[in-house]
Scaffold this motif. Structure first.
Motif, PDB file in Angstrom:
ATOM      1  N   ALA A 191       5.944  19.077  41.852  1.00 12.41           N
ATOM      2  CA  ALA A 191       7.356  19.271  41.526  1.00 12.41           C
ATOM      3  C   ALA A 191       7.968  17.934  41.159  1.00 12.41           C
ATOM      4  CB  ALA A 191       8.083  19.879  42.720  1.00 12.41           C
ATOM      5  N   SER A 192       8.935  17.947  40.254  1.00  7.40           N
ATOM      6  CA  SER A 192       9.661  16.735  39.917  1.00  7.40           C
ATOM      7  C   SER A 192      10.698  16.447  41.000  1.00  7.40           C
ATOM      8  CB  SER A 192      10.328  16.878  38.550  1.00  7.40           C
ATOM      9  OG  SER A 192      11.182  17.997  38.544  1.00  7.40           O
ATOM     10  N   CYS A 193      11.214  15.238  41.011  1.00 16.75           N
ATOM     11  CA  CYS A 193      12.180  14.825  42.024  1.00 16.75           C
ATOM     12  C   CYS A 193      13.351  15.801  42.110  1.00 16.75           C
ATOM     13  CB  CYS A 193      12.720  13.434  41.700  1.00 16.75           C
ATOM     14  SG  CYS A 193      11.770  12.090  42.434  1.00 16.75           S
ATOM     15  N   GLY A 194      13.634  16.219  43.319  1.00 12.98           N
ATOM     16  CA  GLY A 194      14.797  17.061  43.549  1.00 12.98           C
ATOM     17  C   GLY A 194      14.625  18.503  43.175  1.00 12.98           C
ATOM     18  N   SER A 195      13.390  18.962  42.888  1.00 11.92           N
ATOM     19  CA  SER A 195      13.211  20.355  42.505  1.00 11.92           C
ATOM     20  C   SER A 195      12.187  21.063  43.371  1.00 11.92           C
ATOM     21  CB  SER A 195      12.843  20.509  41.031  1.00 11.92           C
ATOM     22  OG  SER A 195      11.952  19.567  40.604  1.00 11.92           O
ATOM     23  N   THR A 196      12.293  22.370  43.357  1.00 21.97           N
ATOM     24  CA  THR A 196      11.450  23.246  44.158  1.00 21.97           C
ATOM     25  C   THR A 196      10.798  24.271  43.251  1.00 21.97           C
ATOM     26  OG1 THR A 196      12.931  23.023  46.061  1.00 21.97           O
ATOM     27  CG2 THR A 196      11.426  24.889  46.087  1.00 21.97           C
ATOM     28  N   ILE A 197       9.513  24.505  43.449  1.00 21.49           N
ATOM     29  CA  ILE A 197       8.768  25.506  42.688  1.00 21.49           C
ATOM     30  C   ILE A 197       8.324  26.586  43.674  1.00 21.49           C
ATOM     31  CG2 ILE A 197       6.732  25.956  41.252  1.00 21.49           C
ATOM     32  CD1 ILE A 197       6.682  22.929  40.652  1.00 21.49           C
ATOM     33  N   PHE A 198       8.575  27.846  43.349  1.00 21.57           N
ATOM     34  CA  PHE A 198       7.997  28.867  44.211  1.00 21.57           C
ATOM     35  C   PHE A 198       7.547  30.062  43.413  1.00 21.57           C
ATOM     36  CE2 PHE A 198      12.592  29.809  44.597  1.00 21.57           C
ATOM     37  CZ  PHE A 198      12.646  31.177  44.444  1.00 21.57           C
ATOM     38  N   GLY A 199       6.517  30.684  43.953  1.00 24.29           N
ATOM     39  CA  GLY A 199       5.946  31.886  43.396  1.00 24.29           C
ATOM     40  C   GLY A 199       5.419  32.714  44.545  1.00 24.29           C
ATOM     41  N   PRO A 200       4.693  33.782  44.275  1.00 24.93           N
ATOM     42  CA  PRO A 200       4.174  34.621  45.355  1.00 24.93           C
ATOM     43  C   PRO A 200       3.328  33.821  46.335  1.00 24.93           C
ATOM     44  CG  PRO A 200       3.946  35.724  43.256  1.00 24.93           C
ATOM     45  CD  PRO A 200       4.366  34.319  42.948  1.00 24.93           C
ATOM     46  N   ARG A 202       3.917  30.840  47.824  1.00 27.09           N
ATOM     47  CA  ARG A 202       3.925  29.376  47.807  1.00 27.09           C
ATOM     48  C   ARG A 202       5.321  28.831  47.515  1.00 27.09           C
ATOM     49  NH1 ARG A 202       0.341  25.191  44.032  1.00 27.09           N
ATOM     50  NH2 ARG A 202       0.490  23.401  45.437  1.00 27.09           N
ATOM     51  N   LEU A 203       5.652  27.737  48.218  1.00 30.71           N
ATOM     52  CA  LEU A 203       6.907  27.027  48.024  1.00 30.71           C
ATOM     53  C   LEU A 203       6.585  25.537  48.055  1.00 30.71           C
ATOM     54  CD1 LEU A 203      10.012  27.242  47.823  1.00 30.71           C
ATOM     55  CD2 LEU A 203      10.082  27.336  50.317  1.00 30.71           C
ATOM     56  N   LEU A 204       6.840  24.850  46.947  1.00 30.96           N
ATOM     57  CA  LEU A 204       6.428  23.462  46.751  1.00 30.96           C
ATOM     58  C   LEU A 204       7.642  22.651  46.312  1.00 30.96           C
ATOM     59  CD1 LEU A 204       4.104  21.295  46.194  1.00 30.96           C
ATOM     60  CD2 LEU A 204       4.023  22.253  43.886  1.00 30.96           C
ATOM     61  N   ALA A 205       7.811  21.432  46.879  1.00 29.93           N
ATOM     62  CA  ALA A 205       8.973  20.625  46.506  1.00 29.93           C
ATOM     63  C   ALA A 205       8.659  19.145  46.647  1.00 29.93           C
ATOM     64  CB  ALA A 205      10.173  20.980  47.365  1.00 29.93           C
ATOM     65  N   HIS A 206       9.453  18.327  45.942  1.00 27.85           N
ATOM     66  CA  HIS A 206       9.353  16.868  46.034  1.00 27.85           C
ATOM     67  C   HIS A 206      10.748  16.268  46.116  1.00 27.85           C
ATOM     68  CE1 HIS A 206       8.360  12.735  45.481  1.00 27.85           C
ATOM     69  NE2 HIS A 206       8.685  12.676  44.195  1.00 27.85           N
ATOM     70  N   GLY A 207      10.996  15.515  47.188  1.00 24.62           N
ATOM     71  CA  GLY A 207      12.237  14.777  47.317  1.00 24.62           C
ATOM     72  C   GLY A 207      13.482  15.638  47.408  1.00 24.62           C
ATOM     73  N   VAL A 208      13.449  16.646  48.270  1.00 25.71           N
ATOM     74  CA  VAL A 208      14.611  17.526  48.411  1.00 25.71           C
ATOM     75  C   VAL A 208      15.159  17.438  49.834  1.00 25.71           C
ATOM     76  CG1 VAL A 208      13.687  19.117  46.688  1.00 25.71           C
ATOM     77  CG2 VAL A 208      13.312  19.583  49.107  1.00 25.71           C
ATOM     78  N   PRO A 209      16.463  17.648  50.008  1.00 25.42           N
ATOM     79  CA  PRO A 209      17.020  17.717  51.361  1.00 25.42           C
ATOM     80  C   PRO A 209      16.646  19.034  52.021  1.00 25.42           C
ATOM     81  CG  PRO A 209      18.721  18.153  49.739  1.00 25.42           C
ATOM     82  CD  PRO A 209      17.493  17.772  48.965  1.00 25.42           C
ATOM     83  N   ILE A 210      16.727  19.072  53.342  1.00 28.21           N
ATOM     84  CA  ILE A 210      16.391  20.299  54.062  1.00 28.21           C
ATOM     85  C   ILE A 210      17.364  21.419  53.724  1.00 28.21           C
ATOM     86  CG2 ILE A 210      16.006  21.315  56.345  1.00 28.21           C
ATOM     87  CD1 ILE A 210      13.867  19.351  55.477  1.00 28.21           C
TER      88      ILE A 210
END
Length: 305
Positions: A191-200, A202-210
């Motif tokens: 994932a790029s900074c500040g973004s979240t990727i999700f699909g069936p 899976r949830l993947l993120a880089h540099g995000v607040p809780i």
């Protein structure tokens, strides 16, 4: 959804991939009609959706494009609220989608949702008032009493990702255009900074607040079946990376029904609750809370242009 235009793409909700840049929901949201001097889109075209098989939006510097977006979804995004915080309104707000092509001119990305508020007022003739109601919620909390987090949740160094309001998730100025969004099925997806990727599953993120993690969890089908706001109560500061996986709740069902997942029975906890605690060291605590809700007084279908 527009507060961080890392919204590099909010891909079709009928498909497997979402990339989002969101802030956390607030129980006492600052919901108010836009002021007379609120920012507006430079130009905006709104038409009834021509492709009802897809749904999603894409925000890039200078532009917002939406495909088959219901007005109710636009309200959620513009006012940064959960669906349970929208009360009343005609049925078409949720059932009919619109294609939107809007330009922002030189306005900064963090003004996008305020421009959407003005669009809803001027083109959808949205009028509403605010009330307080007690609703069931999930509080996202640290699972262990010693505060230890799971191995799948890691805080990144300060300054590694740009601050909120910057072009998070977007290519640098003058650089090559962004490529297609990564797939959650790719084990090497990043994932790029500040973004979240999700699909069936899976949830993947880089540099995000809780806050963003809480919001993302609240948007997962296994949780939306319970139709509860998920609020960050972890007290964790800073930005985090995570790659969270769980059993795809639709695998045994043959995929979700077109209208969404079947409703969950009370107490029927989704599989991801266990995975959340094991991998991230967090848990969902069911509670009730007094919440600001947006009560729709009237709305009209926009004229085409």
């Amino acid at each position: 959804m527009f507060k961080r235009i890392a919204l590099a793409a909010l891909s079709a909700t009928m498909g497997p991939v979402f990339i989002i840049g969101l802030t956390g929901l607030r129980l006492e949201a600052q919901i108010a009609p836009p002021a007379t001097d609120s920012p507006t889109f430079e130009a905006a075209s709104i038409r009834p959706a021509t492709d009802t098989g897809r749904r999603g939006g894409r925000g890039t510097p200078g532009r917002f494009q939406g495909i088959n977006l219901p007005a109710r979804q636009l309200i959620r995004q513009a006012y940064d609220i959960h669906d349970t915080q929208i009360i009343g309104g005609p049925d078409w707000l949720a059932s009919e989608g619109f294609d939107i092509n809007a330009t922002t001119g030189d306005k900064p990305p963090d003004q996008m949702r305020f421009m959407m508020q003005t669009l809803l007022r001027d083109r959808f003739k949205l009028k509403f008032h605010i009330e307080k109601r007690e609703l069931p919620i999930y509080a996202l909390v640290v699972a262990r009493s010693d505060g230890r987090l799971g191995s799948g949740l890691k805080k990144i160094p300060d300054g590694e990702c740009p601050p909120p309001g910057a072009r998070r998730g977007a290519p640098p100025a003058g650089g090559p255009p962004a490529g297609p969004p990564p797939s959650p099925f790719d084990p090497n997806a990043q994932a790029s900074c500040g973004s979240t990727i999700f699909g069936p599953g899976r949830l993947l993120a880089h540099g995000v607040p809780i806050d963003m993690l809480a919001r993302s969890i609240g948007g997962l089908p296994a949780i939306t079946a319970f139709n509860r706001i998920v609020v960050n109560e972890t007290r964790l500061e800073g930005q985090y990376d995570f790659d969270f996986k769980w059993t795809n709740e639709f695998a045994a069902r043959g995929g979700p029904a077109p209208a969404g997942p079947p409703p969950a029975a009370p107490g029927d906890e989704p599989t991801l609750v266990t995975a959340l605690q094991e991998q991230l060291g967090l848990k969902l605590d069911p509670r009730r809370a007094t919440v600001d809700v947006l009560v729709i007084d009237s709305a009209e279908k926009p004229s085409e242009n």
